[in-house]
Design an enzyme around this catalytic site. Structure first.
Site, PDB file in Angstrom:
ATOM      1  N   GLN A 130       0.826  -1.222   0.000  1.00  0.00           N
ATOM      2  CA  GLN A 130       0.000   0.000   0.000  1.00  0.00           C
ATOM      3  C   GLN A 130       0.855   1.265   0.000  1.00  0.00           C
ATOM      4  OE1 GLN A 130      -3.359  -0.837  -0.070  1.00  0.00           O
ATOM      5  NE2 GLN A 130      -2.550  -2.928   0.080  1.00  0.00           N
ATOM      6  N   SER A 143      -2.231  11.330  -4.025  1.00  0.00           N
ATOM      7  CA  SER A 143      -2.644  12.695  -4.359  1.00  0.00           C
ATOM      8  C   SER A 143      -2.110  13.166  -5.707  1.00  0.00           C
ATOM      9  CB  SER A 143      -2.253  13.688  -3.266  1.00  0.00           C
ATOM     10  OG  SER A 143      -2.243  14.995  -3.755  1.00  0.00           O
ATOM     11  N   TYR A 201       1.085  11.286 -10.897  1.00  0.00           N
ATOM     12  CA  TYR A 201       0.618  10.189 -10.036  1.00  0.00           C
ATOM     13  C   TYR A 201       0.036   9.063 -10.872  1.00  0.00           C
ATOM     14  CZ  TYR A 201      -2.392   7.654  -6.726  1.00  0.00           C
ATOM     15  OH  TYR A 201      -3.014   6.664  -5.988  1.00  0.00           O
ATOM     16  N   ASN A 258     -11.490   6.148  -5.199  1.00  0.00           N
ATOM     17  CA  ASN A 258     -11.803   7.073  -4.096  1.00  0.00           C
ATOM     18  C   ASN A 258     -12.240   6.410  -2.789  1.00  0.00           C
ATOM     19  OD1 ASN A 258     -12.191   8.636  -6.724  1.00  0.00           O
ATOM     20  ND2 ASN A 258     -11.964  10.215  -5.154  1.00  0.00           N
ATOM     21  N   VAL A 287     -11.284  14.553  -0.438  1.00  0.00           N
ATOM     22  CA  VAL A 287     -12.484  15.393  -0.367  1.00  0.00           C
ATOM     23  C   VAL A 287     -13.398  15.060   0.822  1.00  0.00           C
ATOM     24  CG1 VAL A 287     -13.719  13.992  -2.099  1.00  0.00           C
ATOM     25  CG2 VAL A 287     -14.403  16.341  -1.719  1.00  0.00           C
TER      26      VAL A 287
HETATM   27  N1  LIG Z   1      -7.232   6.634  -0.740  1.00  0.00           N
HETATM   28  C1  LIG Z   1      -7.630   6.457  -1.979  1.00  0.00           C
HETATM   29  O1  LIG Z   1      -8.711   6.906  -2.385  1.00  0.00           O
HETATM   30  C2  LIG Z   1      -6.796   5.672  -2.962  1.00  0.00           C
HETATM   31  C3  LIG Z   1      -7.279   5.491  -4.273  1.00  0.00           C
HETATM   32  C4  LIG Z   1      -6.505   4.769  -5.175  1.00  0.00           C
HETATM   33  C5  LIG Z   1      -5.301   4.222  -4.772  1.00  0.00           C
HETATM   34  N2  LIG Z   1      -4.845   4.442  -3.496  1.00  0.00           N
HETATM   35  C6  LIG Z   1      -3.555   3.860  -3.113  1.00  0.00           C
HETATM   36  O2  LIG Z   1      -3.731   3.147  -1.904  1.00  0.00           O
HETATM   37  C7  LIG Z   1      -2.518   3.166  -1.154  1.00  0.00           C
HETATM   38  C8  LIG Z   1      -2.788   3.618   0.272  1.00  0.00           C
HETATM   39  O3  LIG Z   1      -3.332   4.935   0.226  1.00  0.00           O
HETATM   40  P1  LIG Z   1      -3.891   5.689   1.519  1.00  0.00           P
HETATM   41  O4  LIG Z   1      -5.075   6.449   1.072  1.00  0.00           O
HETATM   42  O5  LIG Z   1      -4.003   4.759   2.649  1.00  0.00           O
HETATM   43  O6  LIG Z   1      -2.748   6.765   1.753  1.00  0.00           O
HETATM   44  P2  LIG Z   1      -1.875   7.071   3.053  1.00  0.00           P
HETATM   45  O7  LIG Z   1      -1.037   8.259   2.685  1.00  0.00           O
HETATM   46  O8  LIG Z   1      -2.738   7.184   4.256  1.00  0.00           O
HETATM   47  O9  LIG Z   1      -0.973   5.781   3.192  1.00  0.00           O
HETATM   48  C9  LIG Z   1       0.235   5.589   2.508  1.00  0.00           C
HETATM   49  C10 LIG Z   1       1.245   5.070   3.514  1.00  0.00           C
HETATM   50  O10 LIG Z   1       2.481   4.813   2.817  1.00  0.00           O
HETATM   51  C11 LIG Z   1       3.540   5.309   3.633  1.00  0.00           C
HETATM   52  N3  LIG Z   1       4.674   5.635   2.772  1.00  0.00           N
HETATM   53  C12 LIG Z   1       4.751   6.641   1.852  1.00  0.00           C
HETATM   54  N4  LIG Z   1       5.962   6.655   1.297  1.00  0.00           N
HETATM   55  C13 LIG Z   1       6.660   5.633   1.843  1.00  0.00           C
HETATM   56  C14 LIG Z   1       7.988   5.161   1.684  1.00  0.00           C
HETATM   57  N5  LIG Z   1       8.841   5.759   0.838  1.00  0.00           N
HETATM   58  N6  LIG Z   1       8.381   4.086   2.404  1.00  0.00           N
HETATM   59  C15 LIG Z   1       7.530   3.494   3.289  1.00  0.00           C
HETATM   60  N7  LIG Z   1       6.271   3.923   3.498  1.00  0.00           N
HETATM   61  C16 LIG Z   1       5.848   4.969   2.779  1.00  0.00           C
HETATM   62  C17 LIG Z   1       2.967   6.534   4.313  1.00  0.00           C
HETATM   63  O11 LIG Z   1       3.684   6.958   5.461  1.00  0.00           O
HETATM   64  C18 LIG Z   1       1.556   6.069   4.625  1.00  0.00           C
HETATM   65  O12 LIG Z   1       1.494   5.432   5.884  1.00  0.00           O
HETATM   66  C19 LIG Z   1      -1.565   4.038  -1.946  1.00  0.00           C
HETATM   67  O13 LIG Z   1      -0.778   3.202  -2.754  1.00  0.00           O
HETATM   68  C20 LIG Z   1      -2.480   4.878  -2.803  1.00  0.00           C
HETATM   69  O14 LIG Z   1      -1.843   5.331  -3.973  1.00  0.00           O
HETATM   70  C21 LIG Z   1      -5.565   5.149  -2.587  1.00  0.00           C
END
Ligand SMILES: NC(=O)c1ccc[n+]([C@@H]2O[C@H](COP(=O)([O-])OP(=O)(O)OC[C@H]3O[C@@H](n4cnc5c(N)ncnc54)[C@H](O)[C@@H]3O)[C@@H](O)[C@H]2O)c1
Length: 327
Positions: free
Chosen positions: A82, A87, A150, A179, A194
């Site tokens: 994950q 963003s 992204y 989302n 959002v």
């Molecule tokens: N939230 C959404 O709507 C959504 C939609 C599509 C995809 N995603 C994907 O889901 C995943 C999780 O997203 P989220 O919403 O929980 O975001 P989030 O920012 O809450 O979680 C991401 C986590 O990754 C960690 N992280 C970032 N860079 C890192 C690194 N270099 N080494 C180790 N850890 C690192 C951060 O500290 C954080 O804990 C991501 O890959 C994101 O792209 C999220």
């Protein structure tokens, strides 16, 4: 429904919003969990309750460091990857760091997981990969051109995943989240999503900003559905189901204006004055896709994915959590 049990699971980004929700479920089911996170956007509070548990191991480290990825993958059955910098606006402001984390970090995790012989690698892909495709609902096989750095990184993840499944014979599944929202999604910072932004503004009775006229729509997906998809993807025994990507969503869409009014309605049950708060409207944001709606047929057919929470059920739970934790 298949769930992960008696297993050792690495969750990268486990201190983040989605990762920590995954970890809670895995720990409740008695698994051994390794959380790898550098706390760039994640929070210690999200995982602090697991620290005393001998089944939980925290590696405070960075996926851009290959040695850290190697250490984290030792003895692990499944990797649920994950970690990433999310963003669209962040990636437009700083495409280099987004690429380092989301592409180099991803590649490090693939190589380390392949070297360690993990049984399956499941990763967070993204609906942003549909880019400028106008087709609705989105089906996995037809994507457009990416609209942001992204989106490029998330598409590159899929290309690498394909290569690693064919060249290195890894079992890999990508989940294109749409989302996601729910408990622990961060309302603070320049790149907040959002739903937490609207909730935070409304709780303090200030007008949230809607980018555009509010008619853009999204397939908002409650986090429990995403957790379910990760478990199904890790445990499916169907060879047809692996080495591909799936939309993970609800299969319904809600405009930003509708979203605002639903959140306002839910919060008004806690504080009746909130109902009088109005939104303000600003320009559209660069890189935003106007509409997003998933076909979830492929995940239903091959993974037996069945969302447990509709948008409105999820919003009720999320608002309850925010009221307890923010108000
Ligand atoms: N939230 C959404 O709507 C959504 C939609 C599509 C995809 N995603 C994907 O889901 C995943 C999780 O997203 P989220 O919403 O929980 O975001 P989030 O920012 O809450 O979680 C991401 C986590 O990754 C960690 N992280 C970032 N860079 C890192 C690194 N270099 N080494 C180790 N850890 C690192 C951060 O500290 C954080 O804990 C991501 O890959 C994101 O792209 C999220």
């Amino acid at each position: 429904m298949a769930i992960i049990e008696n297993s050792s699971v690495l969750v990268t980004g486990g201190a983040g919003f989605i990762g920590s929700n995954i970890i809670d479920k895995l720990m409740n089911q008695g698994n051994r969990v390794v959380c790898l996170d550098n706390f760039s956007t994640g929070k210690r509070d999200n995982i602090a309750h697991h620290l005393p548990n001998a089944n939980f191991k925290l590696i405070d480290g960075d996926i851009r460091d290959f040695a850290t990825c190697t250490k984290a993958t030792q003895g692990v059955d499944f990797v649920l990857h994950q970690a990433a910098l999310g963003s669209v606006p962040r990636s437009i402001k700083d495409p280099i760091t987004t690429n380092e984390v989301n592409v180099t970090g991803f590649l490090n995790m693939l190589v380390a997981s392949s070297d360690a012989g993990v049984k399956r690698f499941v990763y967070a892909a993204s609906s942003s990969t549909y880019g400028d495709s106008k087709e609705l609902p989105k089906v996995e096989e037809r994507i457009g051109n990416p609209l942001s750095p992204y989106a490029v990184t998330k598409y590159v993840n899929e290309l690498y995943a394909n290569v690693f499944s064919s060249v290195y014979k890894m079992e890999i599944i990508g989940l294109r989240y749409f989302n996601v929202f729910g408990p622990r999604q961060d309302p603070n910072g320049a790149y907040a999503a959002v739903i937490p932004l609207f909730v935070k503004s409304l709780i303090s009775k200030t007008s949230p900003l809607i980018n555009g006229d509010g008619n853009f729509s999204r397939d908002f997906t409650y986090v429990a559905n995403v957790v379910q998809a990760n478990e199904l993807a890790a445990t499916t025994t169907s060879t047809e189901a692996i080495n591909t990507v799936y939309n993970i969503a609800c299969g319904t869409r809600t405009t930003l204006n509708e979203l605002f009014s639903v959140i306002k309605g839910e919060l008004s049950a806690f504080d009746a004055e909130i109902v009088h708060t109005k939104a303000i409207y600003g320009p559209e944001r660069a890189g935003d896709v106007p509409h997003s709606l998933a076909s979830i047929s492929k995940a239903q057919k091959f993974l037996d994915y069945m969302p447990t929470h509709s948008f409105s059920q999820g919003i009720k739970e999320a608002i309850g959590w925010y009221w307890e934790n923010l108000a």
